[in-house]
Write a protein that holds these residues in place. Structure first.
Motif, PDB file in Angstrom:
ATOM      1  N   THR A   1     -10.574  13.186  18.526  1.00 47.17           N
ATOM      2  CA  THR A   1     -10.699  13.700  19.890  1.00 47.17           C
ATOM      3  C   THR A   1      -9.307  13.826  20.523  1.00 47.17           C
ATOM      4  OG1 THR A   1     -12.805  12.569  20.043  1.00 47.17           O
ATOM      5  CG2 THR A   1     -11.848  13.341  22.108  1.00 47.17           C
ATOM      6  N   LEU A   2      -8.963  15.030  20.965  1.00 45.94           N
ATOM      7  CA  LEU A   2      -7.607  15.301  21.441  1.00 45.94           C
ATOM      8  C   LEU A   2      -7.572  16.075  22.755  1.00 45.94           C
ATOM      9  CD1 LEU A   2      -6.070  16.375  17.986  1.00 45.94           C
ATOM     10  CD2 LEU A   2      -5.734  14.204  19.154  1.00 45.94           C
ATOM     11  N   ASN A   3      -8.743  16.237  23.418  1.00 43.06           N
ATOM     12  CA  ASN A   3      -8.724  16.943  24.704  1.00 43.06           C
ATOM     13  C   ASN A   3      -9.920  16.499  25.555  1.00 43.06           C
ATOM     14  OD1 ASN A   3     -11.063  18.928  24.448  1.00 43.06           O
ATOM     15  ND2 ASN A   3      -9.914  19.323  22.564  1.00 43.06           N
TER      16      ASN A   3
ATOM     17  N   LEU B   1      -9.089   7.832  20.863  1.00 45.14           N
ATOM     18  CA  LEU B   1      -8.448   9.124  20.657  1.00 45.14           C
ATOM     19  C   LEU B   1      -7.891   9.235  19.238  1.00 45.14           C
ATOM     20  CD1 LEU B   1      -6.481   9.663  23.988  1.00 45.14           C
ATOM     21  CD2 LEU B   1      -8.722  10.573  23.342  1.00 45.14           C
ATOM     22  N   GLY B   2      -7.783  10.480  18.769  1.00 43.59           N
ATOM     23  CA  GLY B   2      -7.114  10.723  17.496  1.00 43.59           C
ATOM     24  C   GLY B   2      -5.696  10.186  17.570  1.00 43.59           C
ATOM     25  N   ARG B   3      -5.222   9.667  16.460  1.00 44.79           N
ATOM     26  CA  ARG B   3      -3.882   9.074  16.480  1.00 44.79           C
ATOM     27  C   ARG B   3      -2.799  10.144  16.646  1.00 44.79           C
ATOM     28  NH1 ARG B   3      -5.110   4.348  12.036  1.00 44.79           N
ATOM     29  NH2 ARG B   3      -6.906   5.660  11.661  1.00 44.79           N
ATOM     30  N   GLU B   4      -3.212  11.403  16.596  1.00 43.20           N
ATOM     31  CA  GLU B   4      -2.260  12.501  16.807  1.00 43.20           C
ATOM     32  C   GLU B   4      -1.975  12.727  18.286  1.00 43.20           C
ATOM     33  OE1 GLU B   4      -4.539  12.569  13.289  1.00 43.20           O
ATOM     34  OE2 GLU B   4      -5.308  12.954  15.290  1.00 43.20           O
ATOM     35  N   ALA B   5      -2.733  12.110  19.171  1.00 40.66           N
ATOM     36  CA  ALA B   5      -2.544  12.350  20.614  1.00 40.66           C
ATOM     37  C   ALA B   5      -1.235  11.718  21.082  1.00 40.66           C
ATOM     38  CB  ALA B   5      -3.716  11.765  21.394  1.00 40.66           C
ATOM     39  N   THR B   6      -0.381  12.509  21.695  1.00 33.78           N
ATOM     40  CA  THR B   6       0.880  11.975  22.228  1.00 33.78           C
ATOM     41  C   THR B   6       0.608  11.268  23.558  1.00 33.78           C
ATOM     42  OG1 THR B   6       1.321  13.967  23.468  1.00 33.78           O
ATOM     43  CG2 THR B   6       2.161  13.897  21.216  1.00 33.78           C
ATOM     44  N   LEU B   7       1.592  10.520  24.015  1.00 33.61           N
ATOM     45  CA  LEU B   7       1.444   9.824  25.304  1.00 33.61           C
ATOM     46  C   LEU B   7       1.186  10.834  26.425  1.00 33.61           C
ATOM     47  CD1 LEU B   7       1.613   7.368  27.149  1.00 33.61           C
ATOM     48  CD2 LEU B   7       4.114   7.533  27.036  1.00 33.61           C
ATOM     49  N   ASP B   8       1.892  11.939  26.396  1.00 34.91           N
ATOM     50  CA  ASP B   8       1.699  12.949  27.438  1.00 34.91           C
ATOM     51  C   ASP B   8       0.263  13.493  27.394  1.00 34.91           C
ATOM     52  OD1 ASP B   8       2.729  14.503  29.554  1.00 34.91           O
ATOM     53  OD2 ASP B   8       2.717  16.237  28.205  1.00 34.91           O
ATOM     54  N   GLU B   9      -0.247  13.690  26.193  1.00 35.56           N
ATOM     55  CA  GLU B   9      -1.635  14.173  26.078  1.00 35.56           C
ATOM     56  C   GLU B   9      -2.630  13.116  26.566  1.00 35.56           C
ATOM     57  OE1 GLU B   9      -1.342  17.284  22.345  1.00 35.56           O
ATOM     58  OE2 GLU B   9      -1.376  15.143  21.916  1.00 35.56           O
ATOM     59  N   VAL B  10      -2.334  11.851  26.286  1.00 32.21           N
ATOM     60  CA  VAL B  10      -3.212  10.776  26.772  1.00 32.21           C
ATOM     61  C   VAL B  10      -3.279  10.829  28.298  1.00 32.21           C
ATOM     62  CG1 VAL B  10      -3.559   8.280  26.919  1.00 32.21           C
ATOM     63  CG2 VAL B  10      -2.745   9.288  24.787  1.00 32.21           C
ATOM     64  N   ARG B  11      -2.113  11.013  28.928  1.00 29.81           N
ATOM     65  CA  ARG B  11      -2.057  11.115  30.400  1.00 29.81           C
ATOM     66  C   ARG B  11      -2.946  12.239  30.900  1.00 29.81           C
ATOM     67  NH1 ARG B  11       3.647  10.874  30.008  1.00 29.81           N
ATOM     68  NH2 ARG B  11       4.246   8.713  30.321  1.00 29.81           N
ATOM     69  N   LYS B  12      -2.794  13.406  30.288  1.00 34.78           N
ATOM     70  CA  LYS B  12      -3.539  14.573  30.759  1.00 34.78           C
ATOM     71  C   LYS B  12      -5.040  14.391  30.550  1.00 34.78           C
ATOM     72  CE  LYS B  12       0.183  17.865  30.094  1.00 34.78           C
ATOM     73  NZ  LYS B  12       0.895  18.598  29.055  1.00 34.78           N
ATOM     74  N   ILE B  13      -5.416  13.864  29.395  1.00 35.72           N
ATOM     75  CA  ILE B  13      -6.844  13.650  29.117  1.00 35.72           C
ATOM     76  C   ILE B  13      -7.416  12.646  30.113  1.00 35.72           C
ATOM     77  CG2 ILE B  13      -8.496  12.732  27.426  1.00 35.72           C
ATOM     78  CD1 ILE B  13      -6.498  13.735  25.242  1.00 35.72           C
ATOM     79  N   SER B  14      -6.672  11.552  30.326  1.00 34.80           N
ATOM     80  CA  SER B  14      -7.143  10.497  31.227  1.00 34.80           C
ATOM     81  C   SER B  14      -7.359  11.024  32.636  1.00 34.80           C
ATOM     82  CB  SER B  14      -6.110   9.368  31.212  1.00 34.80           C
ATOM     83  OG  SER B  14      -6.392   8.453  32.209  1.00 34.80           O
ATOM     84  N   ALA B  15      -6.477  11.933  33.082  1.00 29.68           N
ATOM     85  CA  ALA B  15      -6.597  12.471  34.441  1.00 29.68           C
ATOM     86  C   ALA B  15      -7.840  13.341  34.601  1.00 29.68           C
ATOM     87  CB  ALA B  15      -5.342  13.280  34.779  1.00 29.68           C
ATOM     88  N   ARG B  16      -8.401  13.791  33.457  1.00 27.85           N
ATOM     89  CA  ARG B  16      -9.517  14.745  33.545  1.00 27.85           C
ATOM     90  C   ARG B  16     -10.819  14.169  33.008  1.00 27.85           C
ATOM     91  NH1 ARG B  16      -5.438  19.212  31.099  1.00 27.85           N
ATOM     92  NH2 ARG B  16      -4.270  19.517  33.017  1.00 27.85           N
ATOM     93  N   THR B  17     -10.876  12.854  32.838  1.00 25.80           N
ATOM     94  CA  THR B  17     -12.130  12.255  32.364  1.00 25.80           C
ATOM     95  C   THR B  17     -12.364  10.925  33.067  1.00 25.80           C
ATOM     96  OG1 THR B  17     -13.372  11.522  30.425  1.00 25.80           O
ATOM     97  CG2 THR B  17     -11.046  10.995  30.441  1.00 25.80           C
ATOM     98  N   ASP B  18     -13.625  10.532  33.185  1.00 25.67           N
ATOM     99  CA  ASP B  18     -13.898   9.180  33.685  1.00 25.67           C
ATOM    100  C   ASP B  18     -14.355   8.270  32.541  1.00 25.67           C
ATOM    101  OD1 ASP B  18     -16.325  10.267  33.191  1.00 25.67           O
ATOM    102  OD2 ASP B  18     -17.117  10.073  35.235  1.00 25.67           O
ATOM    103  N   MET B  19     -14.271   8.777  31.308  1.00 27.62           N
ATOM    104  CA  MET B  19     -14.638   7.920  30.167  1.00 27.62           C
ATOM    105  C   MET B  19     -13.520   6.929  29.865  1.00 27.62           C
ATOM    106  SD  MET B  19     -16.292  10.504  27.410  1.00 27.62           S
ATOM    107  CE  MET B  19     -17.038   9.266  26.366  1.00 27.62           C
ATOM    108  N   GLU B  20     -13.879   5.860  29.162  1.00 29.56           N
ATOM    109  CA  GLU B  20     -12.862   4.907  28.732  1.00 29.56           C
ATOM    110  C   GLU B  20     -12.095   5.473  27.534  1.00 29.56           C
ATOM    111  OE1 GLU B  20     -14.976   0.761  30.150  1.00 29.56           O
ATOM    112  OE2 GLU B  20     -14.690   1.129  28.011  1.00 29.56           O
TER     113      GLU B  20
END
Ligand code: SF4
Length: 410
Positions: A126-128, A145-164
């Motif tokens: 999962t990457l988005n 998350l997939g281990r391919e997710a960068t820190l910046d991508e983690v930030r963006k995903i987190s801002a757009r989801t309420d999941m853990e």
């Protein structure tokens, strides 16, 4: 630092068997993950029988630690009947969460009435945030998350989801896309996606010219050897605060197949780091944590999945082993200087061992001298053999749940 995230965030520790689970809990895990005897992605780990599961859940609950049960194998069509039978066997256990990869497994668990939280495995890459939404609608509350997710991508995903959001913080990586790899099945018949990877990416390969069979040429990658496909190990400790700020809820430590010492010390270090994140103590303790993590057998660490080969000084991934796991305190002796020690390597009278301990106010190590060794019959001996139980008299009092190690070369 987001106070909300810091309070909620948890350390998930590997529990390859009941002893490792016990030490992961004592050394500070907020949650532990383990598999039963079927349908998890580590068929060679010391997986848990139904009796083990029941006792382990009770033990975790009594220490306020959550349990995550692994049902993350991918199912072939012919696996479905056995999966149904297995789910009937385990559904009575009050796991806090079940980790799943295969949507078919999720359907079987729901059909059987399993009410635990469902966590989606990293194997689903999962990457988005749209994928997150899809999985939430399917019934998951947390995604690794997939281990391919960068820190910046983690930030963006987190801002757009309420999941853990859970991320891997420490341990072995795969050269393949979050472990989706056919190499092992092809070369050894052991299927990585059924939890049985033979790790052929770490094997030693040679070059051979077709008309000269048996004439093997070394492929020399760098001065210390050749590990063309073998990736470094992940270590995110110095970025823990940034991942917390990004909205991560859980940090996973990899390594159910690794030693009890590995489970305990990585858990202790990440636990301490999480507890002081956002304060001046974080930078103050970082050198100690990095040194401790260096004393666990590992490949060279990386905190960067993408720029390995942009590094001109790349020196390959020879295994790093600076300390040996010698044993752990299983029980007490006649006084506080005596300990019943379950050995892992030979221990000799007169030598010094280093002890590590669960965190009580401070995180610390200490040196102990072995003054005497007694076998099960009470005889004084010069050496304790590996994988046995001895009474060892030390030069000072030994903490409960101490683990002993010895630096290599000392
Ligand atoms: S062979 Fe290597 S890359 Fe493939 S799944 Fe196993 S550990 Fe990962």
């Amino acid at each position: 630092m987001s106070e909300k995230n810091q309070k909620k965030a948890e350390i998930l520790a590997p529990a390859g068997n009941r002893e490792k689970l016990r030490f992961a809990v004592k050394y500070g895990a907020d949650a532990v993950y383990f598999g039963g005897d079927e349908f998890n992605l580590r068929v060679r780990a010391g997986n848990f029988s139904p009796g083990d599961i029941e006792e382990s859940i009770d033990f975790c609950r009594s220490h306020g630690v959550r349990t995550v049960f692994l049902m993350n194998a991918f199912l072939h069509e012919d696996d479905l009947p056995a999966a149904r039978v297995y789910i009937e066997r385990i559904k009575k256990y009050p796991f806090d969460a079940v980790m799943v990869s295969d949507p078919g497994m999720l359907l079987l668990l729901k059909e059987a009435g399993v009410t635990a939280e469902f966590h989606l495995s990293t194997q689903m890459n999962t990457l988005n945030h749209l994928s997150m939404r899809f999985w939430r609608e399917a019934g998951f509350s947390r995604v690794v998350l997939g281990r391919e997710a960068t820190l910046d991508e983690v930030r963006k995903i987190s801002a757009r989801t309420d999941m853990e959001i859970e991320v891997f913080a420490h341990g072995a990586l795969c050269v393949a896309y979050s472990g989706r790899c056919l190499l092992s099945r092809y070369l050894s018949g052991r299927d990585a996606n059924q939890g049985d990877c033979a790790q052929p990416c770490r094997w030693d390969y040679k070059l051979v010219e077709m008309k000269r069979p048996g004439n093997y040429l070394d492929i020399i990658e760098h001065a210390s050897g050749t590990e063309i496909l073998s990736s470094k190990d992940l270590c995110l400790i110095q970025h823990l605060e940034e991942y917390l700020d990004a909205g991560v809820h859980a940090f996973k430590i990899e390594g159910r197949m690794k030693s009890l010492y590995h489970a305990a010390n990585t858990t202790r270090v990440y636990r301490h780091a999480l507890s002081v994140a956002g304060t001046d103590d974080f930078r103050k303790h970082l050198p100690f944590w990095l040194n401790e993590l260096d004393l666990i057998s590992h490949r060279p660490y990386t905190d960067n999945l993408f720029n390995e080969f942009g590094n001109a000084a790349f020196e390959g991934v020879p295994y790093v082993k600076k300390a040996m796991f010698m044993g752990y305190k299983e029980g007490t002796g006649d006084d506080a200087r005596q300990a019943l020690v379950r050995t892992s390597n030979p221990i000799y009278r007169g030598e010094n061992l280093e002890g590590i301990f669960p965190i009580h106010d401070v995180i610390r190590d200490d040196i102990f001298q072995v003054m005497a060794i007694r076998d099960a019959e009470g005889n004084d001996v010069d050496m304790a053999r590996p994988n046995s139980l001895y009474t060892i008299v030390f030069d000072k009092d030994v903490d409960e749940d101490a683990i002993f190690r010895k630096r290599i070369g000392q």
